[in-house]
Design an enzyme around this catalytic site. Structure first.
Site, PDB file in Angstrom:
ATOM      1  CG  ASP A  13      -1.756  -1.248   1.342  1.00  0.00           C
ATOM      2  OD1 ASP A  13      -2.244  -1.714   0.310  1.00  0.00           O
ATOM      3  OD2 ASP A  13      -1.852  -1.783   2.458  1.00  0.00           O
ATOM      4  CE  LYS A  16       3.022  -2.350  -4.713  1.00  0.00           C
ATOM      5  NZ  LYS A  16       2.792  -2.221  -3.268  1.00  0.00           N
ATOM      6  N   GLY A  40      -4.559  -4.352  -4.383  1.00  0.00           N
ATOM      7  CA  GLY A  40      -5.643  -3.463  -4.769  1.00  0.00           C
ATOM      8  C   GLY A  40      -5.047  -2.179  -5.309  1.00  0.00           C
ATOM      9  CG  HIS A  41      -3.557   0.062  -9.036  1.00  0.00           C
ATOM     10  ND1 HIS A  41      -3.273  -0.115 -10.356  1.00  0.00           N
ATOM     11  CD2 HIS A  41      -3.329   1.354  -8.765  1.00  0.00           C
ATOM     12  CE1 HIS A  41      -2.894   1.038 -10.874  1.00  0.00           C
ATOM     13  NE2 HIS A  41      -2.929   1.942  -9.931  1.00  0.00           N
ATOM     14  CD  GLN A 225       0.631  -8.874  -2.379  1.00  0.00           C
ATOM     15  OE1 GLN A 225       1.404  -9.555  -3.026  1.00  0.00           O
ATOM     16  NE2 GLN A 225      -0.598  -8.657  -2.766  1.00  0.00           N
TER      17      GLN A 225
HETATM   18  P1  IMP Z   1      -2.699 -12.891   1.993  1.00  0.00           P
HETATM   19  O1  IMP Z   1      -1.776 -12.321   0.972  1.00  0.00           O
HETATM   20  O2  IMP Z   1      -4.161 -12.647   1.680  1.00  0.00           O
HETATM   21  O3  IMP Z   1      -2.414 -14.327   2.304  1.00  0.00           O
HETATM   22  O4  IMP Z   1      -2.440 -12.082   3.372  1.00  0.00           O
HETATM   23  C1  IMP Z   1      -1.226 -12.203   4.095  1.00  0.00           C
HETATM   24  C2  IMP Z   1      -0.824 -10.861   4.702  1.00  0.00           C
HETATM   25  O5  IMP Z   1      -0.459  -9.956   3.666  1.00  0.00           O
HETATM   26  C3  IMP Z   1      -1.927 -10.149   5.488  1.00  0.00           C
HETATM   27  O6  IMP Z   1      -1.333  -9.438   6.544  1.00  0.00           O
HETATM   28  C4  IMP Z   1      -2.508  -9.176   4.478  1.00  0.00           C
HETATM   29  O7  IMP Z   1      -3.136  -8.071   5.099  1.00  0.00           O
HETATM   30  C5  IMP Z   1      -1.249  -8.764   3.751  1.00  0.00           C
HETATM   31  N1  IMP Z   1      -1.492  -8.296   2.385  1.00  0.00           N
HETATM   32  C6  IMP Z   1      -1.772  -9.043   1.296  1.00  0.00           C
HETATM   33  N2  IMP Z   1      -1.897  -8.274   0.208  1.00  0.00           N
HETATM   34  C7  IMP Z   1      -1.671  -7.013   0.597  1.00  0.00           C
HETATM   35  C8  IMP Z   1      -1.624  -5.751  -0.094  1.00  0.00           C
HETATM   36  O8  IMP Z   1      -1.784  -5.654  -1.310  1.00  0.00           O
HETATM   37  N3  IMP Z   1      -1.350  -4.674   0.663  1.00  0.00           N
HETATM   38  C9  IMP Z   1      -1.095  -4.757   1.995  1.00  0.00           C
HETATM   39  N4  IMP Z   1      -1.132  -5.899   2.679  1.00  0.00           N
HETATM   40  C10 IMP Z   1      -1.410  -7.020   1.990  1.00  0.00           C
END
Ligand code: IMP
Length: 425
Positions: A13, A16, A40-41, A225
Protein backbone atom coordinates in the site's frame (compact mmCIF):
# COMPACT_ATOMS: atom_id res chain seq x y z
CA UNK A 1 13.18 2.88 -21.80
CA UNK A 2 15.04 0.37 -19.62
CA UNK A 3 13.25 -2.62 -18.12
CA UNK A 4 12.16 -1.59 -14.65
CA UNK A 5 10.84 -3.42 -11.59
CA UNK A 6 8.65 -1.42 -9.21
CA UNK A 7 8.43 -2.75 -5.65
CA UNK A 8 7.02 -1.65 -2.32
CA UNK A 9 9.67 -1.09 0.37
CA UNK A 10 7.40 -1.48 3.40
CA UNK A 11 4.27 -3.63 4.04
CA UNK A 12 2.40 -2.83 0.83
CA UNK A 13 0.00 0.00 0.00
CA UNK A 14 2.90 2.39 -0.67
CA UNK A 15 1.07 3.91 -3.66
CA UNK A 16 2.82 1.91 -6.39
CA UNK A 17 -0.08 2.52 -8.78
CA UNK A 18 0.79 6.15 -9.28
CA UNK A 19 4.44 5.47 -10.08
CA UNK A 20 3.50 2.64 -12.42
CA UNK A 21 1.11 5.06 -14.08
CA UNK A 22 3.88 7.63 -14.68
CA UNK A 23 6.28 4.99 -16.03
CA UNK A 24 3.78 3.00 -18.09
CA UNK A 25 3.57 5.83 -20.63
CA UNK A 26 6.95 4.81 -21.95
CA UNK A 27 6.84 1.02 -21.93
CA UNK A 28 5.55 -1.69 -24.27
CA UNK A 29 4.26 -3.90 -21.47
CA UNK A 30 3.21 -3.84 -17.82
CA UNK A 31 3.64 -7.23 -16.17
CA UNK A 32 2.38 -8.66 -12.87
CA UNK A 33 4.75 -11.33 -11.57
CA UNK A 34 3.47 -12.48 -8.16
CA UNK A 35 0.54 -12.31 -5.79
CA UNK A 36 -3.04 -12.22 -6.94
CA UNK A 37 -6.19 -10.33 -6.11
CA UNK A 38 -4.96 -9.69 -2.57
CA UNK A 39 -3.51 -6.52 -4.14
CA UNK A 40 -5.64 -3.46 -4.77
CA UNK A 41 -5.00 -0.55 -7.06
CA UNK A 42 -7.35 2.39 -7.48
CA UNK A 43 -7.74 3.99 -10.92
CA UNK A 44 -9.95 6.84 -12.00
CA UNK A 45 -11.78 6.12 -15.26
CA UNK A 46 -13.91 8.91 -16.71
CA UNK A 47 -14.15 10.54 -13.28
CA UNK A 48 -15.23 7.25 -11.67
CA UNK A 49 -13.11 5.18 -9.30
CA UNK A 50 -12.29 1.62 -10.34
CA UNK A 51 -10.34 -0.67 -8.04
CA UNK A 52 -8.32 -3.30 -9.88
CA UNK A 53 -6.96 -6.30 -8.03
CA UNK A 54 -5.57 -8.45 -10.79
CA UNK A 55 -5.34 -6.55 -14.06
CA UNK A 56 -1.95 -4.86 -14.53
CA UNK A 57 -2.05 -1.08 -14.30
CA UNK A 58 -1.27 -0.43 -17.98
CA UNK A 59 -4.70 -1.70 -18.95
CA UNK A 60 -6.00 1.80 -19.65
CA UNK A 61 -3.07 2.83 -21.85
CA UNK A 62 -3.45 2.19 -25.55
CA UNK A 63 -0.49 0.42 -27.13
CA UNK A 64 0.52 -1.16 -23.83
CA UNK A 65 0.35 -4.94 -23.49
CA UNK A 66 -0.67 -6.15 -20.04
CA UNK A 67 0.75 -9.45 -18.93
CA UNK A 68 -0.23 -11.68 -16.02
CA UNK A 69 2.87 -13.80 -15.56
CA UNK A 70 3.26 -17.41 -14.46
CA UNK A 71 4.12 -16.32 -10.89
CA UNK A 72 0.67 -14.81 -10.29
CA UNK A 73 -2.24 -16.78 -8.78
CA UNK A 74 -5.42 -16.04 -10.69
CA UNK A 75 -9.01 -16.12 -9.55
CA UNK A 76 -10.77 -16.36 -12.94
CA UNK A 77 -14.01 -14.98 -11.57
CA UNK A 78 -12.28 -11.83 -10.33
CA UNK A 79 -10.37 -11.41 -13.58
CA UNK A 80 -13.55 -11.71 -15.66
CA UNK A 81 -15.39 -9.30 -13.33
CA UNK A 82 -12.62 -6.72 -13.77
CA UNK A 83 -12.68 -7.12 -17.56
CA UNK A 84 -16.49 -6.76 -17.54
CA UNK A 85 -16.39 -3.71 -15.24
CA UNK A 86 -14.01 -1.92 -17.62
CA UNK A 87 -16.16 -2.87 -20.60
CA UNK A 88 -19.23 -1.42 -18.91
CA UNK A 89 -17.30 1.82 -18.48
CA UNK A 90 -16.51 1.92 -22.18
CA UNK A 91 -12.94 0.58 -21.87
CA UNK A 92 -13.10 -2.93 -23.37
CA UNK A 93 -9.98 -5.05 -22.80
CA UNK A 94 -9.16 -6.71 -26.13
CA UNK A 95 -7.21 -10.01 -26.29
CA UNK A 96 -4.13 -8.19 -27.68
CA UNK A 97 -4.15 -5.90 -24.67
CA UNK A 98 -4.08 -8.62 -22.01
CA UNK A 99 -2.13 -11.86 -22.08
CA UNK A 100 -2.52 -14.40 -19.29
CA UNK A 101 0.20 -17.00 -18.78
CA UNK A 102 -1.00 -20.55 -19.40
CA UNK A 103 1.28 -21.52 -16.51
CA UNK A 104 -0.29 -19.24 -13.86
CA UNK A 105 -1.94 -21.13 -11.01
CA UNK A 106 -5.68 -20.87 -10.54
CA UNK A 107 -7.42 -20.01 -7.27
CA UNK A 108 -10.12 -22.68 -6.85
CA UNK A 109 -13.23 -22.54 -4.60
CA UNK A 110 -11.61 -24.84 -2.01
CA UNK A 111 -8.70 -22.39 -1.69
CA UNK A 112 -11.11 -19.62 -0.74
CA UNK A 113 -12.92 -21.84 1.75
CA UNK A 114 -9.69 -23.11 3.36
CA UNK A 115 -8.16 -19.62 3.62
CA UNK A 116 -11.19 -18.45 5.60
CA UNK A 117 -11.56 -21.59 7.74
CA UNK A 118 -7.87 -21.60 8.67
CA UNK A 119 -7.96 -17.94 9.67
CA UNK A 120 -11.08 -18.49 11.79
CA UNK A 121 -9.49 -21.50 13.47
CA UNK A 122 -6.36 -19.51 14.37
CA UNK A 123 -8.37 -17.03 16.46
CA UNK A 124 -6.17 -14.30 17.95
CA UNK A 125 -3.07 -15.82 16.25
CA UNK A 126 -4.51 -15.24 12.78
CA UNK A 127 -2.35 -13.69 10.08
CA UNK A 128 -5.08 -11.36 8.92
CA UNK A 129 -5.03 -12.65 5.33
CA UNK A 130 -7.27 -11.09 2.73
CA UNK A 131 -9.16 -14.44 2.56
CA UNK A 132 -8.80 -14.48 -1.23
CA UNK A 133 -7.32 -17.99 -1.32
CA UNK A 134 -3.81 -16.75 -2.07
CA UNK A 135 -1.91 -18.84 0.53
CA UNK A 136 -3.70 -22.15 -0.13
CA UNK A 137 -3.15 -21.74 -3.89
CA UNK A 138 0.61 -21.18 -3.51
CA UNK A 139 0.73 -24.14 -1.10
CA UNK A 140 -0.78 -26.38 -3.77
CA UNK A 141 1.58 -25.01 -6.41
CA UNK A 142 4.60 -26.03 -4.35
CA UNK A 143 2.96 -29.33 -3.37
CA UNK A 144 2.47 -30.08 -7.11
CA UNK A 145 -1.29 -30.42 -6.84
CA UNK A 146 -2.24 -27.07 -8.35
CA UNK A 147 -4.44 -26.31 -11.34
CA UNK A 148 -2.99 -24.00 -13.98
CA UNK A 149 -4.65 -21.80 -16.61
CA UNK A 150 -3.85 -24.40 -19.32
CA UNK A 151 -5.98 -26.91 -17.39
CA UNK A 152 -8.99 -24.55 -17.53
CA UNK A 153 -8.79 -24.59 -21.32
CA UNK A 154 -9.10 -28.38 -21.51
CA UNK A 155 -12.37 -29.60 -19.90
CA UNK A 156 -11.36 -33.29 -19.81
CA UNK A 157 -8.05 -32.46 -18.14
CA UNK A 158 -9.76 -30.08 -15.69
CA UNK A 159 -12.28 -32.78 -14.68
CA UNK A 160 -9.45 -35.25 -14.16
CA UNK A 161 -7.46 -32.81 -12.00
CA UNK A 162 -10.47 -31.79 -9.88
CA UNK A 163 -11.45 -35.42 -9.29
CA UNK A 164 -7.92 -36.20 -8.19
CA UNK A 165 -7.52 -33.18 -5.89
CA UNK A 166 -10.98 -32.53 -4.41
CA UNK A 167 -11.45 -35.62 -2.15
CA UNK A 168 -8.50 -34.60 0.03
CA UNK A 169 -9.71 -30.98 0.18
CA UNK A 170 -13.24 -32.02 1.06
CA UNK A 171 -11.96 -34.26 3.82
CA UNK A 172 -9.98 -31.39 5.26
CA UNK A 173 -12.93 -28.98 4.95
CA UNK A 174 -15.50 -31.31 6.52
CA UNK A 175 -13.58 -33.46 8.98
CA UNK A 176 -10.92 -31.05 10.21
CA UNK A 177 -12.78 -27.75 10.01
CA UNK A 178 -16.42 -28.91 10.10
CA UNK A 179 -17.32 -27.07 6.88
CA UNK A 180 -19.43 -28.13 3.88
CA UNK A 181 -18.06 -30.34 1.09
CA UNK A 182 -17.76 -28.88 -2.41
CA UNK A 183 -19.20 -30.54 -5.51
CA UNK A 184 -16.73 -31.63 -8.20
CA UNK A 185 -19.28 -31.46 -11.06
CA UNK A 186 -20.23 -27.89 -10.17
CA UNK A 187 -16.61 -26.78 -9.97
CA UNK A 188 -15.76 -28.36 -13.34
CA UNK A 189 -18.82 -26.78 -14.99
CA UNK A 190 -18.14 -23.29 -13.54
CA UNK A 191 -14.41 -23.31 -14.26
CA UNK A 192 -14.81 -24.75 -17.77
CA UNK A 193 -17.20 -21.91 -18.58
CA UNK A 194 -14.77 -19.32 -17.20
CA UNK A 195 -11.89 -21.02 -19.04
CA UNK A 196 -13.79 -20.62 -22.32
CA UNK A 197 -14.21 -16.91 -21.69
CA UNK A 198 -10.53 -16.51 -20.82
CA UNK A 199 -9.23 -18.64 -23.72
CA UNK A 200 -8.70 -15.61 -25.97
CA UNK A 201 -6.39 -14.05 -23.40
CA UNK A 202 -4.33 -17.10 -22.46
CA UNK A 203 -0.95 -17.48 -24.12
CA UNK A 204 2.81 -17.90 -24.03
CA UNK A 205 3.83 -14.89 -21.98
CA UNK A 206 7.51 -15.90 -21.87
CA UNK A 207 7.71 -15.82 -25.68
CA UNK A 208 5.83 -12.52 -25.75
CA UNK A 209 8.16 -10.81 -23.24
CA UNK A 210 11.26 -11.98 -25.11
CA UNK A 211 9.81 -10.69 -28.39
CA UNK A 212 9.10 -7.30 -26.81
CA UNK A 213 12.67 -7.20 -25.51
CA UNK A 214 14.09 -7.94 -28.98
CA UNK A 215 11.99 -5.08 -30.33
CA UNK A 216 13.48 -2.77 -27.68
CA UNK A 217 10.12 -2.03 -26.03
CA UNK A 218 10.56 -1.36 -22.32
CA UNK A 219 8.95 -3.68 -19.82
CA UNK A 220 7.60 -2.59 -16.47
CA UNK A 221 7.35 -5.31 -13.83
CA UNK A 222 4.66 -4.30 -11.36
CA UNK A 223 5.21 -5.72 -7.88
CA UNK A 224 2.32 -6.26 -5.50
CA UNK A 225 2.35 -6.09 -1.67
CA UNK A 226 5.67 -5.00 -0.17
CA UNK A 227 9.15 -6.22 0.76
CA UNK A 228 8.27 -7.10 4.37
CA UNK A 229 5.35 -9.27 3.28
CA UNK A 230 7.80 -11.43 1.26
CA UNK A 231 7.61 -15.08 2.31
CA UNK A 232 11.43 -15.27 2.66
CA UNK A 233 12.44 -11.76 3.70
CA UNK A 234 9.32 -10.52 5.47
CA UNK A 235 8.11 -10.69 9.05
CA UNK A 236 7.39 -14.43 8.88
CA UNK A 237 4.83 -15.90 9.55
CA UNK A 238 2.94 -12.61 9.14
CA UNK A 239 3.62 -12.45 5.42
CA UNK A 240 1.95 -13.24 2.14
CA UNK A 241 2.73 -16.51 0.35
CA UNK A 242 4.79 -15.21 -2.56
CA UNK A 243 8.18 -13.59 -3.04
CA UNK A 244 7.39 -9.91 -3.35
CA UNK A 245 11.00 -8.75 -3.85
CA UNK A 246 12.39 -7.54 -7.19
CA UNK A 247 14.21 -10.82 -7.84
CA UNK A 248 10.83 -12.55 -8.13
CA UNK A 249 10.15 -10.62 -11.34
CA UNK A 250 12.46 -13.05 -13.13
CA UNK A 251 11.04 -16.36 -11.89
CA UNK A 252 7.49 -15.02 -12.07
CA UNK A 253 7.70 -14.09 -15.75
CA UNK A 254 10.55 -16.01 -17.38
CA UNK A 255 13.15 -13.30 -18.00
CA UNK A 256 16.71 -13.50 -16.71
CA UNK A 257 18.23 -11.12 -14.11
CA UNK A 258 20.35 -9.47 -16.84
CA UNK A 259 17.13 -8.22 -18.47
CA UNK A 260 16.44 -5.81 -15.61
CA UNK A 261 18.18 -2.45 -15.54
CA UNK A 262 16.38 -0.46 -12.85
CA UNK A 263 14.58 -1.21 -9.61
CA UNK A 264 12.33 1.56 -8.29
CA UNK A 265 11.40 1.32 -4.61
CA UNK A 266 8.21 2.98 -3.44
CA UNK A 267 8.17 4.25 0.13
CA UNK A 268 5.35 6.02 1.90
CA UNK A 269 6.55 9.11 3.80
CA UNK A 270 5.32 7.27 6.93
CA UNK A 271 4.52 3.56 7.39
CA UNK A 272 1.36 1.44 7.31
CA UNK A 273 0.56 -2.23 7.67
CA UNK A 274 -2.67 -4.26 7.30
CA UNK A 275 -3.09 -7.49 9.22
CA UNK A 276 -1.07 -8.85 12.12
CA UNK A 277 2.67 -8.88 12.77
CA UNK A 278 5.45 -6.71 14.20
CA UNK A 279 5.52 -3.00 13.33
CA UNK A 280 8.28 -1.24 15.33
CA UNK A 281 7.31 2.36 14.51
CA UNK A 282 3.55 1.92 14.93
CA UNK A 283 1.86 5.03 16.37
CA UNK A 284 -0.95 4.15 18.72
CA UNK A 285 -3.68 6.48 19.96
CA UNK A 286 -4.35 9.92 18.52
CA UNK A 287 -1.29 10.12 16.28
CA UNK A 288 -2.03 6.78 14.61
CA UNK A 289 -5.63 7.92 14.10
CA UNK A 290 -4.47 11.26 12.68
CA UNK A 291 -2.35 9.49 10.04
CA UNK A 292 -5.14 7.01 9.24
CA UNK A 293 -7.72 9.72 8.70
CA UNK A 294 -5.54 12.20 6.75
CA UNK A 295 -3.99 9.40 4.69
CA UNK A 296 -7.31 7.62 4.02
CA UNK A 297 -5.62 4.48 5.28
CA UNK A 298 -8.26 1.84 4.74
CA UNK A 299 -7.47 -1.31 2.70
CA UNK A 300 -8.40 -1.20 -1.01
CA UNK A 301 -9.12 -4.95 -0.96
CA UNK A 302 -10.77 -5.56 2.40
CA UNK A 303 -11.66 -2.03 3.60
CA UNK A 304 -9.88 -2.79 6.91
CA UNK A 305 -8.33 0.20 8.74
CA UNK A 306 -4.56 0.12 8.24
CA UNK A 307 -2.20 0.34 11.20
CA UNK A 308 -0.18 3.56 10.90
CA UNK A 309 3.19 4.75 12.17
CA UNK A 310 6.34 6.72 11.42
CA UNK A 311 8.90 6.32 8.64
CA UNK A 312 11.33 3.53 9.45
CA UNK A 313 14.67 4.16 7.73
CA UNK A 314 16.13 0.85 9.01
CA UNK A 315 13.33 -1.01 7.25
CA UNK A 316 13.62 0.86 3.96
CA UNK A 317 17.43 0.57 4.04
CA UNK A 318 17.04 -3.20 4.27
CA UNK A 319 14.53 -3.10 1.38
CA UNK A 320 17.11 -1.24 -0.70
CA UNK A 321 19.61 -4.06 -0.14
CA UNK A 322 17.24 -6.95 -0.74
CA UNK A 323 15.72 -5.51 -3.91
CA UNK A 324 18.77 -3.76 -5.36
CA UNK A 325 16.81 -0.50 -5.46
CA UNK A 326 18.33 2.17 -7.70
CA UNK A 327 15.81 4.99 -7.20
CA UNK A 328 13.17 5.83 -4.66
CA UNK A 329 9.71 7.32 -5.02
CA UNK A 330 8.30 8.90 -1.86
CA UNK A 331 4.52 8.94 -1.65
CA UNK A 332 1.85 10.67 0.46
CA UNK A 333 4.19 13.39 1.74
CA UNK A 334 1.19 15.75 1.94
CA UNK A 335 -0.37 13.59 4.68
CA UNK A 336 2.32 14.83 7.10
CA UNK A 337 1.54 18.54 6.56
CA UNK A 338 0.35 20.32 9.71
CA UNK A 339 2.35 18.30 12.24
CA UNK A 340 4.62 20.23 14.62
CA UNK A 341 7.34 17.59 14.62
CA UNK A 342 7.77 14.30 12.77
CA UNK A 343 9.56 11.32 14.34
CA UNK A 344 11.72 9.23 12.01
CA UNK A 345 13.27 5.90 13.02
CA UNK A 346 16.98 6.01 12.17
CA UNK A 347 17.80 2.49 13.38
CA UNK A 348 17.03 -0.12 16.04
CA UNK A 349 18.55 0.05 19.49
CA UNK A 350 21.78 -1.97 19.72
CA UNK A 351 21.68 -3.17 16.10
CA UNK A 352 24.15 -0.78 14.44
CA UNK A 353 23.98 -1.34 10.70
CA UNK A 354 22.68 -4.92 11.02
CA UNK A 355 19.06 -5.81 10.40
CA UNK A 356 17.60 -8.06 13.12
CA UNK A 357 16.48 -11.58 12.24
CA UNK A 358 13.07 -10.77 13.70
CA UNK A 359 11.39 -7.42 14.33
CA UNK A 360 9.54 -8.72 17.40
CA UNK A 361 11.97 -7.11 19.83
CA UNK A 362 13.22 -4.24 17.64
CA UNK A 363 13.20 -0.95 19.56
CA UNK A 364 13.25 2.00 17.19
CA UNK A 365 15.59 4.94 17.82
CA UNK A 366 13.73 8.08 16.79
CA UNK A 367 15.00 11.43 15.62
CA UNK A 368 12.48 14.31 15.51
CA UNK A 369 12.40 16.49 12.44
CA UNK A 370 10.54 19.81 12.35
CA UNK A 371 7.15 19.70 10.63
CA UNK A 372 5.63 22.21 8.19
CA UNK A 373 2.22 23.88 8.21
CA UNK A 374 1.66 24.79 4.56
CA UNK A 375 -0.45 22.66 2.24
CA UNK A 376 2.01 21.21 -0.29
CA UNK A 377 -0.47 19.69 -2.74
CA UNK A 378 0.05 22.53 -5.21
CA UNK A 379 3.86 22.18 -5.29
CA UNK A 380 5.26 20.92 -8.58
CA UNK A 381 8.99 21.21 -7.94
CA UNK A 382 11.14 20.49 -4.92
CA UNK A 383 12.10 24.15 -4.48
CA UNK A 384 8.43 25.06 -3.99
CA UNK A 385 8.28 22.84 -0.87
CA UNK A 386 8.59 24.50 2.57
CA UNK A 387 12.18 24.35 3.87
CA UNK A 388 11.25 21.85 6.64
CA UNK A 389 9.58 19.55 4.13
CA UNK A 390 12.60 19.64 1.84
CA UNK A 391 14.75 18.88 4.85
CA UNK A 392 12.54 15.88 5.69
CA UNK A 393 12.97 14.47 2.16
CA UNK A 394 16.73 15.11 2.20
CA UNK A 395 17.09 13.41 5.60
CA UNK A 396 15.19 10.29 4.46
CA UNK A 397 17.34 10.18 1.34
CA UNK A 398 20.47 10.40 3.46
CA UNK A 399 19.30 7.71 5.88
CA UNK A 400 18.25 5.30 3.17
CA UNK A 401 21.15 6.00 0.80
CA UNK A 402 19.24 6.14 -2.50
CA UNK A 403 18.07 9.27 -4.38
CA UNK A 404 14.40 10.22 -4.08
CA UNK A 405 13.44 10.90 -7.69
CA UNK A 406 9.68 11.19 -7.43
CA UNK A 407 7.62 12.74 -4.66
CA UNK A 408 3.87 12.40 -4.53
CA UNK A 409 2.07 15.32 -2.85
CA UNK A 410 -1.55 14.26 -3.43
CA UNK A 411 -3.69 11.52 -4.95
CA UNK A 412 -4.17 13.24 -8.35
CA UNK A 413 -2.00 12.26 -11.31
CA UNK A 414 -0.66 15.83 -11.53
CA UNK A 415 0.11 16.11 -7.81
CA UNK A 416 3.58 14.77 -8.39
CA UNK A 417 7.08 16.21 -8.30
CA UNK A 418 9.56 14.43 -10.54
CA UNK A 419 13.29 14.66 -10.85
CA UNK A 420 15.71 12.14 -12.27
CA UNK A 421 15.82 11.02 -15.88
CA UNK A 422 13.74 7.85 -15.43
CA UNK A 423 10.59 9.77 -14.59
CA UNK A 424 11.03 12.88 -16.71
CA UNK A 425 11.75 11.24 -20.09
P1 IMP B 1 -2.70 -12.89 1.99
O1 IMP B 1 -1.78 -12.32 0.97
O2 IMP B 1 -4.16 -12.65 1.68
O3 IMP B 1 -2.41 -14.33 2.30
O4 IMP B 1 -2.44 -12.08 3.37
C1 IMP B 1 -1.23 -12.20 4.10
C2 IMP B 1 -0.82 -10.86 4.70
O5 IMP B 1 -0.46 -9.96 3.67
C3 IMP B 1 -1.93 -10.15 5.49
O6 IMP B 1 -1.33 -9.44 6.54
C4 IMP B 1 -2.51 -9.18 4.48
O7 IMP B 1 -3.14 -8.07 5.10
C5 IMP B 1 -1.25 -8.76 3.75
N1 IMP B 1 -1.49 -8.30 2.39
C6 IMP B 1 -1.77 -9.04 1.30
N2 IMP B 1 -1.90 -8.27 0.21
C7 IMP B 1 -1.67 -7.01 0.60
C8 IMP B 1 -1.62 -5.75 -0.09
O8 IMP B 1 -1.78 -5.65 -1.31
N3 IMP B 1 -1.35 -4.67 0.66
C9 IMP B 1 -1.10 -4.76 2.00
N4 IMP B 1 -1.13 -5.90 2.68
C10 IMP B 1 -1.41 -7.02 1.99
Amino acid sequence: MPNVVVVGTQWGDEGKGKVVDVLSRHVGAVVRFQGGNNAGHTLVVGGEQVILHLLPSGVLRSGCVNVIGNGVVVDPRVLLDEIDALERRGQPVGPGQLVLSVGAHVIMPYHLVLDRLREEAKGHRRIGTTCRGIGPTYEDKVARRGIVVADLLDPARLAERVEEILPEKNRMITEWFGGDALDAGQIVADYTAMGQRLAGYAGDTVGLLHRLQREGRGILFEGAQGTFLDVDHGTYPFVTSSNTVAGAACAGTGVGPTAIQEVVGIAKAYTTRVGSGPFPTEAHGDMGERLRVSGGEFGATTGRPRRCGWFDAALVRQAVRINGITRLALTKLDVLSGLDAIPVCVGYDGQGDAFPATLDEARPVFEELPGWKADIRGCRSLDELPAECLRYVARLEELVGVPVELVSVGPGREETIVRGDLFTR
